[in-house]
Design an enzyme around this catalytic site. Sequence first.
Site, mmCIF file in Angstrom:
data_model
loop_
_atom_site.group_PDB
_atom_site.id
_atom_site.type_symbol
_atom_site.label_atom_id
_atom_site.label_comp_id
_atom_site.label_asym_id
_atom_site.label_seq_id
_atom_site.Cartn_x
_atom_site.Cartn_y
_atom_site.Cartn_z
ATOM 1 N N PRO A 1 27.448 31.385 27.762
ATOM 2 C CA PRO A 1 27.609 32.644 26.483
ATOM 3 C C PRO A 1 26.278 32.905 26.949
ATOM 4 O O PRO A 1 25.666 34.325 26.450
ATOM 5 C CB PRO A 1 28.342 32.496 25.671
ATOM 6 C CG PRO A 1 28.717 30.982 25.167
ATOM 7 C CD PRO A 1 28.479 30.311 26.444
ATOM 8 N N GLU A 2 25.189 32.684 26.844
ATOM 9 C CA GLU A 2 23.858 32.257 26.965
ATOM 10 C C GLU A 2 23.290 33.645 28.042
ATOM 11 O O GLU A 2 23.973 33.918 29.292
ATOM 12 C CB GLU A 2 23.099 31.059 27.464
ATOM 13 C CG GLU A 2 23.057 29.730 26.615
ATOM 14 C CD GLU A 2 22.717 30.165 25.235
ATOM 15 O OE1 GLU A 2 22.235 31.673 24.596
ATOM 16 O OE2 GLU A 2 23.229 29.244 24.281
ATOM 17 N N GLY A 3 22.809 34.575 27.717
ATOM 18 C CA GLY A 3 21.937 35.709 27.714
ATOM 19 C C GLY A 3 20.586 34.945 28.847
ATOM 20 O O GLY A 3 20.279 34.446 29.817
ATOM 21 N N PHE A 4 21.006 36.567 29.967
ATOM 22 C CA PHE A 4 19.846 35.432 31.145
ATOM 23 C C PHE A 4 18.077 35.279 30.339
ATOM 24 O O PHE A 4 18.073 35.036 31.769
ATOM 25 C CB PHE A 4 19.878 37.183 31.441
ATOM 26 C CG PHE A 4 18.964 37.078 32.842
ATOM 27 C CD1 PHE A 4 18.762 36.811 33.901
ATOM 28 C CD2 PHE A 4 17.590 37.955 33.275
ATOM 29 C CE1 PHE A 4 18.637 37.152 35.235
ATOM 30 C CE2 PHE A 4 16.891 37.844 34.090
ATOM 31 C CZ PHE A 4 17.725 37.320 35.163
ATOM 32 N N ASN A 5 17.820 35.863 29.553
ATOM 33 C CA ASN A 5 16.847 35.621 28.992
ATOM 34 C C ASN A 5 16.567 34.345 28.335
ATOM 35 O O ASN A 5 14.883 33.510 28.866
ATOM 36 C CB ASN A 5 15.625 36.779 28.540
ATOM 37 C CG ASN A 5 15.477 37.666 29.201
ATOM 38 O OD1 ASN A 5 14.814 37.907 29.854
ATOM 39 N ND2 ASN A 5 16.735 38.747 28.778
ATOM 40 N N HIS B 1 11.066 47.696 22.408
ATOM 41 C CA HIS B 1 12.590 47.483 23.088
ATOM 42 C C HIS B 1 13.990 46.751 21.272
ATOM 43 O O HIS B 1 12.698 46.810 20.738
ATOM 44 C CB HIS B 1 12.368 45.403 23.250
ATOM 45 C CG HIS B 1 14.092 44.863 23.544
ATOM 46 N ND1 HIS B 1 13.855 43.833 22.882
ATOM 47 C CD2 HIS B 1 14.651 45.255 24.215
ATOM 48 C CE1 HIS B 1 15.268 43.205 23.441
ATOM 49 N NE2 HIS B 1 15.883 44.640 24.551
ATOM 50 N N ASP C 1 13.248 47.857 33.467
ATOM 51 C CA ASP C 1 12.875 48.235 31.708
ATOM 52 C C ASP C 1 11.947 46.944 31.013
ATOM 53 O O ASP C 1 11.558 47.216 30.319
ATOM 54 C CB ASP C 1 14.333 47.886 30.210
ATOM 55 C CG ASP C 1 14.815 49.222 30.207
ATOM 56 O OD1 ASP C 1 14.881 50.415 30.980
ATOM 57 O OD2 ASP C 1 15.832 48.847 29.556
ATOM 58 N N THR D 1 15.462 37.635 22.481
ATOM 59 C CA THR D 1 14.912 36.304 23.754
ATOM 60 C C THR D 1 13.927 37.958 25.272
ATOM 61 O O THR D 1 13.656 37.144 25.339
ATOM 62 C CB THR D 1 15.475 35.768 24.872
ATOM 63 O OG1 THR D 1 16.749 35.990 25.172
ATOM 64 C CG2 THR D 1 15.957 34.309 23.366
HETATM 65 N N1 LIG Z 1 18.708 47.499 30.731
HETATM 66 C C1 LIG Z 1 18.898 46.568 29.213
HETATM 67 N N2 LIG Z 1 19.207 46.049 28.784
HETATM 68 C C2 LIG Z 1 19.126 44.747 27.795
HETATM 69 C C3 LIG Z 1 18.274 45.071 26.639
HETATM 70 N N3 LIG Z 1 18.220 44.622 25.431
HETATM 71 C C4 LIG Z 1 18.941 43.739 26.149
HETATM 72 N N4 LIG Z 1 19.533 43.617 27.254
HETATM 73 C C5 LIG Z 1 21.094 42.799 27.923
HETATM 74 O O1 LIG Z 1 21.084 41.854 27.109
HETATM 75 C C6 LIG Z 1 20.824 40.865 27.144
HETATM 76 C C7 LIG Z 1 20.553 41.085 26.141
HETATM 77 O O2 LIG Z 1 20.772 38.371 26.017
HETATM 78 P P1 LIG Z 1 19.081 37.931 26.491
HETATM 79 O O3 LIG Z 1 18.598 37.920 27.974
HETATM 80 O O4 LIG Z 1 20.135 36.643 26.088
HETATM 81 O O5 LIG Z 1 18.452 38.311 24.987
HETATM 82 P P2 LIG Z 1 19.096 38.159 23.821
HETATM 83 O O6 LIG Z 1 20.159 37.830 23.252
HETATM 84 O O7 LIG Z 1 18.208 39.748 22.594
HETATM 85 O O8 LIG Z 1 18.144 36.989 23.102
HETATM 86 C C8 LIG Z 1 20.043 40.750 28.252
HETATM 87 O O9 LIG Z 1 19.784 40.328 29.928
HETATM 88 C C9 LIG Z 1 20.221 42.142 28.928
HETATM 89 O O10 LIG Z 1 21.196 41.945 29.876
HETATM 90 C C10 LIG Z 1 17.368 46.161 27.075
HETATM 91 O O11 LIG Z 1 16.501 47.159 26.647
HETATM 92 N N5 LIG Z 1 17.619 47.392 28.363
HETATM 93 MG MG LIG Z 2 20.775 35.950 24.365
#
Ligand SMILES: Nc1nc2c(ncn2[C@@H]2O[C@H](COP(=O)(O)OP(=O)(O)O)[C@@H](O)[C@H]2O)c(=O)[nH]1
Ligand SMILES: [Mg+2]
Length: 425
Positions: free
Chosen positions: A67-71, A283, A367, A384
Site C-alpha cells: 500500500p505504500e505510495g510513490f514518495n 501542494h 506537479d 512525503t
Molecule cells: N498529480 C498529483 N498527484 C498527487 C498529488 N498529491 C498526491 N498525489 C498522488 O497521491 C500519492 C500520494 O502518495 P505518496 O507519494 O505516498 O505521498 P503521501 O501519501 O502524501 O505521503 C502520490 O504518489 C500521487 O500519486 C499532487 O499534488 N499531484
Molecule cells: Mg503515502
Amino acid sequence: MERALVFMCFFYLTFSNLQTFAKAEVCSDKTVTISVNDKSCSDTSEVCSSQITPETAKYIFYEVNPPEGFNLRRDVYLRLAIMVKKFSEKERKHGRQWKLVLPPWGPLYHWRSTQKISQRALPWNLFFDIDSLRSFAPVIELHELLDIEKNLTLDKIYMLQHYKDAFENGVFVEKWEINDSVSCEYSGNFWGQTNVVVRDIQCVNFQGVASKLTEILSLNSYDRMIMFTNAETALHDEYGTSLYWEARKSMRFNSDLVQIASDFIATVFKCGDEKCNNYLGIHWRRRDFAAGRRKDVPSIKGTVKQISEALMKNDLIKYVFIATDAPYNETKKLLELLLSHKIHAKLYEPTDHVILKYKDGGVAIIDQIICSRSAYFIGTHESTFTYRIQEEREIMGFNSDTTFNRFCPDTGKCENPSRWTIIND
Ligand SMILES: Nc1nc2c(ncn2[C@@H]2O[C@H](COP(=O)(O)OP(=O)(O)O)[C@@H](O)[C@H]2O)c(=O)[nH]1
Ligand SMILES: [Mg+2]
Ligand SMILES: *[C@@H]1O[C@H](CO)[C@@H](O)[C@H](O)[C@H]1NC(C)=O
Ligand SMILES: *[C@@H]1O[C@H](CO)[C@@H](O)[C@H](O)[C@H]1NC(C)=O
Ligand SMILES: *[C@@H]1O[C@H](CO)[C@@H](O)[C@H](O)[C@H]1NC(C)=O
C-alpha cells in the site's frame, strides 16, 4: 509510515542518550563490520575486479509494503542505495560485485487512471535518470537484468518483519534474527514476471538501519540473488548527512518530464529561470489526508484564506500554482472560491499524450517539479510528496524560509515543519 520511522529515530536517540539531539532525523551512523569468508583476493582491487564477470555479479532485489505510495518508496530506495554503495565498495576488494535491482513501479494504490491505462511494472527510466542514479550506486533495472539472465533463480527471499516489541526493556537496539516459528509465504508476484524461481524463503525479525542488512547478505557466500520484502522496515543510515544528500541529488527526474514542466512554467507563468520569483507553489494533499487528518489539514475555505494571506505577504508573486490529488468537485470549489477573491490559480493538466506515455506517476512528478521551482512553497503536513518537493528546493538553493511552510488546520495547533536542510560537502 515515514512518520513511524521518524518516531523510531527519535526514540532511538532518546534512549541511547546521544548528546546531539538537535537533529532528530539523524538515526544512526553505526558502522557494521562484515565478516568476509574468503580472503582469496587481497586488497589490491585491480586483481579482484578482473575476476568479476556478469556471471559472478550478485544482485539484491527488494519490495516495499504494497500500500505504500510513490514518495515513501523513493525514500526506501535511498536507504538501500546508500547501503549498497558502501557495501559494494568493500566487497569489490574481495572480488565480489553487488548490484541493487530497481523494482518496477506499479500498480500503485494512488494511481487512479489504472482503469484507463496500464500502470503495471513500469521501468524506472520512465520517471528517473538512470545514469544519474548509477553515478551514485551500482543499480540495474529488472528488464536490464532479464536481458542478461533470461530466467532468475533467487537464492533467498528474506521477508523482513518488525519485532513485536521494538523497545524491549525500554531500549531500542539494532538487531535481527531468522524467525522459523512460522512458515513464511511470499504473496507477491515478482512484478508479474513468470520466469522467476526461488530456492528458499525465510522470515526475519529486523530492526535497525539498512547497513545492518549486509549481515544478512553475508550469511551465505554462495548466494547470488537475494531479495528483501518489506524493505521499508530498514531505517536510514545516513538521514540528513552529506552522503544522504549526495544520494538524493542523484535522484534526478527523466529529462522529458523536466522539459514538460519547464514548458508549462514558461508558458503559464512566463518564467524561464530554474528558480522563479513570481508564483506561489501549493501542494494541497486531500483524499485520505482530508478524511483522516482533520487536525492537520484545512477546509477548502481555510485553504483559500491561507493562500490569500501568503499572497499579501509577497508582493512580487503574481500567480498561484496548485498541485493536488483532490477529487474534481473539491478542486472546482477551491478554484471558484479563489476566483471570488480575484485569485486566478492554475493547475497542470496533462494532454492525452502525456498521460498515456508517462502515466499518473509522471504527472505527479511534473506537479512536483513545478512546485519545486516556485518563489514560495506551501505544502501539506507529513506528506512525503511535500517532503520530496522540499528536498528538491534545498538542492536548488532556495532560501529555506520559502520552502518549509505548511497549511494549517482551521483551528488548533500548527507546528512549523521540521527543516531538513541540505548539507553539501
Ligand atoms: N498529480 C498529483 N498527484 C498527487 C498529488 N498529491 C498526491 N498525489 C498522488 O497521491 C500519492 C500520494 O502518495 P505518496 O507519494 O505516498 O505521498 P503521501 O501519501 O502524501 O505521503 C502520490 O504518489 C500521487 O500519486 C499532487 O499534488 N499531484
Ligand atoms: Mg503515502
Ligand atoms: C527459462 O525457463 C523456462 C521455463 O522454466 C524454460 O523453458 C527455458 O528453457 C528457460 N530458459 C533459459 C535460457 O534458461
Ligand atoms: C515470528 O513471527 C511470527 C509471525 O510473524 C510472530 O508472531 C512471532 O512473534 C515471531 N517470533 C519472534 C520470536 O519474534
Ligand atoms: C464532492 O463529492 C463527494 C462525493 O460525491 C461529496 O461527498 C463531497 O461533499 C463533495 N465535495 C464538495 C466540495 O462538493
